[in-house]
Motif scaffolding. Structure first.
Motif, PDB file in Angstrom:
ATOM      1  N   ALA A 311       8.108   1.693  16.063  1.00 35.95           N
ATOM      2  CA  ALA A 311       8.390   2.597  14.760  1.00 35.95           C
ATOM      3  C   ALA A 311       8.724   1.583  13.724  1.00 35.95           C
ATOM      4  O   ALA A 311       8.647   0.509  13.848  1.00 35.95           O
ATOM      5  CB  ALA A 311       9.690   3.332  15.269  1.00 35.95           C
ATOM      6  N   GLY A 312       9.062   2.123  12.544  1.00 37.39           N
ATOM      7  CA  GLY A 312       9.266   1.471  11.386  1.00 37.39           C
ATOM      8  C   GLY A 312       8.293   1.093  10.743  1.00 37.39           C
ATOM      9  O   GLY A 312       7.077   1.428  10.789  1.00 37.39           O
ATOM     10  N   GLU A 313       8.626   0.941   9.276  1.00 35.26           N
ATOM     11  CA  GLU A 313       7.565   0.789   8.195  1.00 35.26           C
ATOM     12  C   GLU A 313       6.541  -0.265   8.500  1.00 35.26           C
ATOM     13  O   GLU A 313       5.247   0.041   8.423  1.00 35.26           O
ATOM     14  CB  GLU A 313       8.379   0.151   6.810  1.00 35.26           C
ATOM     15  N   GLY A 314       6.808  -1.416   8.690  1.00 33.67           N
ATOM     16  CA  GLY A 314       5.909  -2.499   9.134  1.00 33.67           C
ATOM     17  C   GLY A 314       4.926  -2.239  10.213  1.00 33.67           C
ATOM     18  O   GLY A 314       3.630  -2.316  10.025  1.00 33.67           O
ATOM     19  N   PRO A 315       5.444  -2.094  11.413  1.00 35.59           N
ATOM     20  CA  PRO A 315       4.526  -1.658  12.715  1.00 35.59           C
ATOM     21  C   PRO A 315       3.664  -0.361  12.566  1.00 35.59           C
ATOM     22  O   PRO A 315       2.378  -0.544  12.752  1.00 35.59           O
ATOM     23  CB  PRO A 315       5.492  -1.518  13.722  1.00 35.59           C
ATOM     24  N   THR A 316       4.306   0.668  11.976  1.00 37.46           N
ATOM     25  CA  THR A 316       3.395   1.693  11.801  1.00 37.46           C
ATOM     26  C   THR A 316       2.279   1.663  10.712  1.00 37.46           C
ATOM     27  O   THR A 316       1.268   1.989  10.797  1.00 37.46           O
ATOM     28  CB  THR A 316       4.470   3.106  11.476  1.00 37.46           C
ATOM     29  N   ALA A 317       2.713   1.177   9.396  1.00 37.71           N
ATOM     30  CA  ALA A 317       1.743   0.711   8.755  1.00 37.71           C
ATOM     31  C   ALA A 317       0.585  -0.022   9.044  1.00 37.71           C
ATOM     32  O   ALA A 317      -0.678   0.193   8.653  1.00 37.71           O
ATOM     33  CB  ALA A 317       2.575   0.166   7.322  1.00 37.71           C
ATOM     34  N   THR A 318       0.994  -1.079   9.944  1.00 37.54           N
ATOM     35  CA  THR A 318      -0.036  -1.876  10.422  1.00 37.54           C
ATOM     36  C   THR A 318      -1.301  -1.143  11.352  1.00 37.54           C
ATOM     37  O   THR A 318      -2.251  -1.450  11.241  1.00 37.54           O
ATOM     38  CB  THR A 318       0.489  -2.992  11.467  1.00 37.54           C
ATOM     39  N   ALA A 319      -0.756  -0.233  12.175  1.00 39.03           N
ATOM     40  CA  ALA A 319      -1.567   0.870  12.907  1.00 39.03           C
ATOM     41  C   ALA A 319      -2.320   1.728  12.074  1.00 39.03           C
ATOM     42  O   ALA A 319      -3.540   1.887  12.117  1.00 39.03           O
ATOM     43  CB  ALA A 319      -0.590   1.592  13.671  1.00 39.03           C
ATOM     44  N   VAL A 320      -1.623   2.256  11.010  1.00 41.83           N
ATOM     45  CA  VAL A 320      -2.523   3.007   9.855  1.00 41.83           C
ATOM     46  C   VAL A 320      -3.508   2.294   9.370  1.00 41.83           C
ATOM     47  O   VAL A 320      -4.851   2.557   9.104  1.00 41.83           O
ATOM     48  CB  VAL A 320      -1.658   3.696   8.873  1.00 41.83           C
ATOM     49  N   THR A 321      -3.222   1.173   8.894  1.00 44.67           N
ATOM     50  CA  THR A 321      -4.106   0.203   8.138  1.00 44.67           C
ATOM     51  C   THR A 321      -5.193  -0.123   9.236  1.00 44.67           C
ATOM     52  O   THR A 321      -6.556  -0.572   8.598  1.00 44.67           O
ATOM     53  CB  THR A 321      -3.612  -0.959   7.620  1.00 44.67           C
TER      54      THR A 321
END
Lengths: 444, 444
Positions: A311-321
């Motif tokens: 979870a968290g901003e960085g890990p989840t943003a990585t998955a979306v990107t």
């Protein structure tokens, strides 16, 4: 793989984002901070052209002045400057469902981090996506930065997956880790976790196992080729795990983890979320704190474990990107890993068909004959014992001057039906003081 | 994502396999055993139409009677019944290189498990693949069943990767694990590993670190967008690790692992393979036996670790088949994760630019003043000490009736240049009896 000529810029991929919480703002940051890198890797630019969120004035640490603002998030589904809709609103119903459905019906690819939506309405959305022939991507819905979906749906596409699951909720793993390390109780540690931002003000979705169950249902759907009826997934949270259980687990060579477990059997799919005792020596026992772990076992590939931040901003943003780059590259995989023609949902096996080894903790009156009563019940219900532990140091004096003492039993492999039967009988014994605690044992 | 109608069968993907060793036979088995599953997932049938291997008569446990046999493997590159060429011959030059080059020149997608070929000729082959606009896939080249390449090239495509590497050779990990568990010497355990089939008759590619370096060079190329000049990768194997080192490592709270480590620095790419002391408490320290682990660290995603079987029929066949299914699905990613326009190879940083903490084991004469001499050398070369260990129980009597004793030193963070300078001076001291052993410390 299209050659990128330096003279003609390829068409950028225009992105509309619904929901600008931590993850939404993280995606905007990532697309900007890593713009050159992402353009080189995707073969074209990825630009955010429109956004929607509840509060327009809130400072999110990103400049949105050059981006269209949609007052109504559902409008993103048909916005003229949007090629892909990113849904980060959350929730299985309401606006999130409307945006995703609307975008797919408009023939637009969708990226979502919404585990509840995919777990509950995944079959219907897959049919829409296939009809429109556009990708519906949801890497961020399971285990944040861990590429769980890509692994199951692509890397293991040639294999028959026998088992899938893991540590799918960081809040629970943080709480259980802290309970073990400090010897303190669930309520105490939960309060700490809430202060640290590791648990929500209303923690029930996490600590009652629902969030992990959403993720497990998705993994099971991908692994076995058809979504599971979410309501049929067995779910048990961690509220009833006591400091004593962590104490005894340690003494017996185990750690306690909230696990999601899905297996394919001849007679159906097993899908369950509950606390487990796992042997200290297994790799999954070593995954501590807010970290998640996804385990997949295939007939050919054997055992694979992926560990990272769930979870968290960085890990989840990585998955979306990553999903957005897949779309920009022109790559797509069917939602559940195969065509939805004739797709039906699978009902998970009922609890009575589970089997395994069990840990029981009873609080009993400390007097002769009690053990004989309990072991007789287990014998009569066909449950055989592997280990028994009793600790005089945990003895307590009762109002009538008799004493209570915790008694821990570890069974051999048995059916859950027999176990539940025996538990009902044990709870009726006068010498058994409280509701017995039962924790399943996994991985040995 | 093309809808599959039940009336018209989509065109099957016709596969030609060069090399029918364990992996080749495994791929044939997997495509047949899981045919229905793979057809459903890929959207079309994957069929082996042609093969080539040295010995036509050998029994490989698979029926090849309905498959064309090519006496000359290079003919597969132009065989009329082949859409995709799978190269499983191995080796950076010769027939393997000829097949891959030929297939790409003929505009055919290629799947290869050949780490040496990709590590050494990856830039040139990427240019060929891009020119022909066909995929060149090599998931099986790194860490067998672990989706290392898919993770770095796709799942982390949005992130800036800071560090990549891990335990990339199962033979070395097996030997180091067995040395730790038994206390026995390298040569002993290697002989056992050869009997068990975990090590080759000529083990040098594995135990000297070359195989791990091939994989590391590929991971570095994918992570940092351009292949590394293979000859510039620093490589050191495990032959010089002694039973005493494993003993001291345990006492100090470490395990010894052969690691590949690649990092992006402002002044270039660091890429190195060598034994490391890693703290017991790190997840990578727990990866034992023939298991591999790939670790990637990104600016946004944080730390990700993938653990699984790095070799063998099933895991490697799974990786090859995943690549074939990606091709059947019509998905493709540029070879090094981005266009090859203007692609140049990166020279890895020279050893003198490494830095870190170091473990030194010296065999010294047990007399007053020796410690003072050694610590003076370290001080003069600017290396500061963190820990010192000396064990009387390992004392040995020398021919002149003096005694030798092992001395272990752990340094603070220092440059490798300073360390090498100090080591040269230490080796010249009369009281230092053998060549000093130096092992780098990683992860604390």
């Amino acid at each position: 793989m299209t050659a990128v000529s330096s003279s003609v810029e390829p068409t950028p991929l225009r992105i509309g984002i619904a929901g600008l919480g931590t993850v939404g703002a993280g995606v905007v940051k990532m697309l900007r901070d890593n713009a050159a890198l992402i353009t080189a890797r995707a073969g074209r630019r990825l630009i955010v052209t429109a956004v929607s969120a509840r509060d327009r004035t809130r400072d999110r640490g990103v400049d949105l002045s050059d981006v269209a603002w949609c007052e109504n998030a559902a409008d993103l589904a048909a916005h003229p400057d949007v090629d892909v809709v990113v849904e980060l609103v959350g929730g299985a119903e309401g606006i999130a469902r409307k945006i995703v459905t609307g975008a797919l019906e408009n023939g637009r690819p969708v990226v979502t981090a919404n585990k509840a939506l995919m777990a509950i309405h995944g079959a219907e959305l897959a049919t829409l996506a296939q009809k429109a022939d556009v990708p519906l991507m949801f890497e961020a819905a399971v285990a944040g930065g861990i590429p769980a979906i890509k692994t199951v749906r692509e890397a293991l596409a040639g294999d028959r997956i026998l088992k899938v699951g893991g540590i799918l909720n960081g809040t629970c793993n943080y709480i259980l880790t802290a309970m073990r390390e400090t010897g303190r109780d669930f309520a105490d540690i939960l309060a700490d976790a809430q202060k640290l931002g590791y648990a929500e003000a209303d923690p029930s979705t996490d600590v009652d196992g629902v969030d992990a169950a959403h993720k497990l249902a998705i993994l099971a759907g991908l692994s076995f080729g058809r979504p599971v009826v979410f309501a049929s997934v067995y779910i048990e949270g961690i509220r009833r795990i006591g400091a004593l259980d962590l104490h005894f687990a340690r003494e017996l060579g185990y750690r306690i983890k909230l696990l999601g477990i899905a297996r394919q059997h001849e007679n159906g799919i097993e899908a369950r979320v509950h606390p487990c005792l796992v042997p200290n020596t297994t790799p999954i026992a070593q995954v501590d704190g807010v970290f998640n772990a996804v385990v997949a076992e295939g007939a050919f590939v054997g055992r694979l474990m992926l560990e990272g931040r769930g979870a968290g901003e960085g890990p989840t943003a990585t998955a979306v990107t990553a999903d957005l780059i897949d779309i920009a590259r022109g790559n797509a995989i069917p939602v559940w890993g195969r065509s939805t023609d004739g797709l039906t949902q699978a009902v998970a096996l009922p609890r009575a068909q589970f089997s395994g080894r069990y840990y029981l903790r009873l609080n009993v009156v400390d007097r002769p004959g009690v053990l004989a009563d309990i072991t007789a019940v287990l014998r009569d219900d066909g449950v055989s014992l592997h280990t028994m532990l009793q600790h005089a140091h945990a003895r307590e004096t009762l109002p009538d001057d008799s004493h209570s003492v915790p008694l821990v039993l570890i069974t051999h492999h048995t059916s859950e039906a027999a176990m539940l039967h025996a538990l009902r009988h044990i709870a009726q014994l006068k010498s058994v003081l409280d509701e017995p605690a039962m924790i399943r044992i996994e991985g040995d």
